[in-house]
Scaffold this motif. Structure first.
Motif, PDB file in Angstrom:
ATOM      1  N   GLY A  69       0.500   4.157  -2.750  1.00  0.00           N
ATOM      2  CA  GLY A  69      -0.029   5.312  -2.341  1.00  0.00           C
ATOM      3  C   GLY A  69       1.014   6.239  -2.802  1.00  0.00           C
ATOM      4  N   CYS A 113      -5.286   5.389  -0.303  1.00  0.00           N
ATOM      5  CA  CYS A 113      -4.060   4.626  -0.041  1.00  0.00           C
ATOM      6  C   CYS A 113      -3.723   4.854   1.467  1.00  0.00           C
ATOM      7  CB  CYS A 113      -3.175   4.303  -1.031  1.00  0.00           C
ATOM      8  SG  CYS A 113      -3.620   3.521  -2.614  1.00  0.00           S
ATOM      9  N   VAL A 143       0.981  -1.171   0.001  1.00  0.00           N
ATOM     10  CA  VAL A 143       0.050   0.076   0.007  1.00  0.00           C
ATOM     11  C   VAL A 143       0.940   1.300   0.149  1.00  0.00           C
ATOM     12  CG1 VAL A 143      -1.775   1.191   1.410  1.00  0.00           C
ATOM     13  CG2 VAL A 143      -1.902  -1.158   1.027  1.00  0.00           C
TER      14      VAL A 143
END
Length: 160
Positions: free
Chosen positions: A108, A140, A104
């Protein structure tokens, strides 16, 4: 005392990730306020200094939250599938959450950097449209906060 510190760190990480997510959304709003001309998938737009600064702040906060969660969560190291199968459930959850936080973070941070850099030019730019990179990066950030909390709690919980 350790429990209070743990709760404080979880809240700190969560606040940093939520703030980064909100800044990502605010950067998207600031980016959409500048004038632009759009033709199918191509667009010409003026850069937004406010969107650049908000996106940069969101990326920094996301990175700091990730660093704090990983440094304070400790090193969860499993080198083989056999070790993973024999590990207690807390450690298995910890490893899974650690991997997910990195995934993530990569997604992100990439989205935030792409969106931020599209606003870093001194003059207008034309090219393929960069839609919603900053808001996807903001989403995110929220997901990263959830996985960081799960990682920190599972990594610091007593192993059975």
């Amino acid at each position: 005392m350790a429990r209070v510190v743990g709760i404080f760190l979880c809240v700190l990480i969560l606040i940093m990730d939520v703030a980064a997510g909100i800044l990502g959304f605010e950067a998207e709003v600031a980016q959409n306020k500048v004038k632009h001309l759009r033709l199918w998938i191509f667009e010409c737009k003026e850069p937004s200094h406010q969107a650049f600064m908000l996106g940069l702040a969101a990326a920094v906060l996301l990175g700091l939250a990730h660093a704090i969660a990983n440094l304070l969560g400790g090193c969860t190291c499993i080198c083989s599938q056999q070790e993973f199968d024999k590990a207690p459930p807390n450690k298995q959850l910890s490893v899974a959450c650690l991997i997910l936080t990195w995934v993530v973070l990569a997604i992100g941070l990439s989205m935030l950097v792409i969106g931020t850099m599209s606003n870093n030019r001194s003059d207008g730019s034309c090219g393929f449209s960069h839609h919603h990179f900053l808001s996807i990066g903001g989403i995110c950030c929220f997901v990263h906060g959830l996985f960081c909390i799960a990682y920190y709690v599972s990594a610091t919980a007593p192993m059975d």
